[in-house]
Motif scaffolding. Structure first.
Motif, PDB file in Angstrom:
ATOM      1  N   VAL A 144     -11.845  31.495  19.655  1.00 25.41           N
ATOM      2  CA  VAL A 144     -12.060  32.149  20.860  1.00 25.41           C
ATOM      3  C   VAL A 144     -10.712  32.935  21.270  1.00 25.41           C
ATOM      4  CG1 VAL A 144     -12.263  31.537  23.372  1.00 25.41           C
ATOM      5  CG2 VAL A 144     -13.440  30.282  21.653  1.00 25.41           C
ATOM      6  N   ALA A 145      -9.507  32.627  21.024  1.00 27.90           N
ATOM      7  CA  ALA A 145      -8.356  33.309  21.060  1.00 27.90           C
ATOM      8  C   ALA A 145      -8.441  34.686  20.251  1.00 27.90           C
ATOM      9  CB  ALA A 145      -7.064  32.637  20.711  1.00 27.90           C
ATOM     10  N   THR A 146      -8.903  34.662  18.912  1.00 27.40           N
ATOM     11  CA  THR A 146      -8.949  35.756  18.415  1.00 27.40           C
ATOM     12  C   THR A 146     -10.197  36.943  18.927  1.00 27.40           C
ATOM     13  OG1 THR A 146      -8.481  34.533  16.429  1.00 27.40           O
ATOM     14  CG2 THR A 146      -9.564  36.695  15.987  1.00 27.40           C
ATOM     15  N   GLY A 147     -11.254  36.176  19.435  1.00 26.34           N
ATOM     16  CA  GLY A 147     -12.084  37.234  20.011  1.00 26.34           C
ATOM     17  C   GLY A 147     -11.694  37.744  21.218  1.00 26.34           C
ATOM     18  N   ALA A 148     -10.762  37.009  21.938  1.00 24.89           N
ATOM     19  CA  ALA A 148     -10.304  37.439  23.364  1.00 24.89           C
ATOM     20  C   ALA A 148      -9.374  38.636  22.943  1.00 24.89           C
ATOM     21  CB  ALA A 148      -9.797  36.423  24.070  1.00 24.89           C
TER      22      ALA A 148
ATOM     23  N   ALA B  77     -11.114  41.703  21.755  1.00 22.48           N
ATOM     24  CA  ALA B  77     -11.806  42.379  23.077  1.00 22.48           C
ATOM     25  C   ALA B  77     -10.686  43.004  24.107  1.00 22.48           C
ATOM     26  CB  ALA B  77     -12.592  41.345  23.774  1.00 22.48           C
ATOM     27  N   HIS B  78      -9.865  42.426  24.342  1.00 26.86           N
ATOM     28  CA  HIS B  78      -8.741  42.781  25.264  1.00 26.86           C
ATOM     29  C   HIS B  78      -7.735  43.803  24.692  1.00 26.86           C
ATOM     30  CE1 HIS B  78     -10.653  40.501  28.439  1.00 26.86           C
ATOM     31  NE2 HIS B  78     -10.416  39.475  27.483  1.00 26.86           N
ATOM     32  N   VAL B  79      -6.849  43.318  23.726  1.00 23.93           N
ATOM     33  CA  VAL B  79      -5.930  44.032  23.275  1.00 23.93           C
ATOM     34  C   VAL B  79      -6.216  45.186  22.282  1.00 23.93           C
ATOM     35  CG1 VAL B  79      -3.548  44.050  21.907  1.00 23.93           C
ATOM     36  CG2 VAL B  79      -4.192  42.296  23.800  1.00 23.93           C
TER      37      VAL B  79
ATOM     38  N   ALA C 264     -11.362  41.761  13.401  1.00 21.44           N
ATOM     39  CA  ALA C 264     -11.121  40.610  14.155  1.00 21.44           C
ATOM     40  C   ALA C 264     -12.123  39.933  14.841  1.00 21.44           C
ATOM     41  CB  ALA C 264     -10.082  41.102  15.228  1.00 21.44           C
ATOM     42  N   GLU C 265     -13.218  40.600  15.377  1.00 21.94           N
ATOM     43  CA  GLU C 265     -14.278  40.277  15.857  1.00 21.94           C
ATOM     44  C   GLU C 265     -15.283  39.485  14.817  1.00 21.94           C
ATOM     45  OE1 GLU C 265     -16.224  43.363  18.117  1.00 21.94           O
ATOM     46  OE2 GLU C 265     -15.158  42.657  19.912  1.00 21.94           O
ATOM     47  N   LYS C 266     -15.408  40.008  13.764  1.00 21.59           N
ATOM     48  CA  LYS C 266     -16.169  39.430  12.546  1.00 21.59           C
ATOM     49  C   LYS C 266     -15.322  38.132  12.093  1.00 21.59           C
ATOM     50  CE  LYS C 266     -17.979  41.981   9.904  1.00 21.59           C
ATOM     51  NZ  LYS C 266     -18.990  42.356   9.128  1.00 21.59           N
ATOM     52  N   ALA C 267     -14.008  38.036  11.956  1.00 22.21           N
ATOM     53  CA  ALA C 267     -13.353  37.014  11.753  1.00 22.21           C
ATOM     54  C   ALA C 267     -13.590  35.811  12.817  1.00 22.21           C
ATOM     55  CB  ALA C 267     -11.905  37.107  11.557  1.00 22.21           C
ATOM     56  N   ALA C 268     -13.649  36.161  14.081  1.00 21.66           N
ATOM     57  CA  ALA C 268     -13.707  35.145  15.099  1.00 21.66           C
ATOM     58  C   ALA C 268     -15.291  34.635  14.964  1.00 21.66           C
ATOM     59  CB  ALA C 268     -13.567  35.840  16.420  1.00 21.66           C
ATOM     60  N   HIS C 269     -16.206  35.379  14.596  1.00 20.57           N
ATOM     61  CA  HIS C 269     -17.370  34.980  14.527  1.00 20.57           C
ATOM     62  C   HIS C 269     -17.725  33.969  13.388  1.00 20.57           C
ATOM     63  CE1 HIS C 269     -22.040  35.593  14.696  1.00 20.57           C
ATOM     64  NE2 HIS C 269     -21.915  35.716  13.268  1.00 20.57           N
TER      65      HIS C 269
END
Length: 123
Positions: free
Chosen positions: A16-20, A23-25, A38-43
């Motif tokens: 969740v922290a990685t996805g956030a 998305a933000h930074v 990063a989104e793929k890794a978080a998923h």
């Protein structure tokens, strides 16, 4: 059961922290390639954190099951190798680390097969 549930909680929170963060930074920085990685890794991390939670529940009922323990180890290894390599590439741009990702993906596949094997052996 306890180690798998601890790992599930830790990896779930990290996902969740990685996805956030992505998305933000990374979005603000305009780095769509890094954001996608990063989104793929978080998923994948989140799904396999949930899989570790499943391993924890099954391990509670079948603590001596080698396939269940193998599934937990393989899911953990997959998170470290697959998600770790994607995140390293996203945050550092170091391309050689991408060669590690297929080993992590294979670990995920083998983990699911081990979990299926444990279920097949039960009957």
């Amino acid at each position: 059961m306890r180690p798998w549930m601890i790992l599930a909680g830790g990896f779930g929170a990290l996902a969740v922290a990685t996805g956030a963060f992505a998305a933000h930074v990374l979005q603000r920085l305009g780095d769509t390639y890094a954001m996608g990685l990063a989104e793929k890794a978080a998923h994948y991390m989140l799904w396999h954190a949930l899989a570790l939670g499943l391993v924890a529940v099954v391990a509670e009922r079948r603590p001596d099951s080698r396939p269940v323990q193998a599934a937990g180890m393989l899911f953990t290894l997959g998170i470290v190798l697959f998600c770790g390599s994607l995140l390293t590439l996203a945050f550092t741009g170091w391309r050689p680390v991408a060669m590690v990702a297929p080993f992590g993906g294979s670990s995920f596949i083998l983990g699911w097969l081990a979990l299926g094997w444990a279920a097949a052996r039960r009957g």
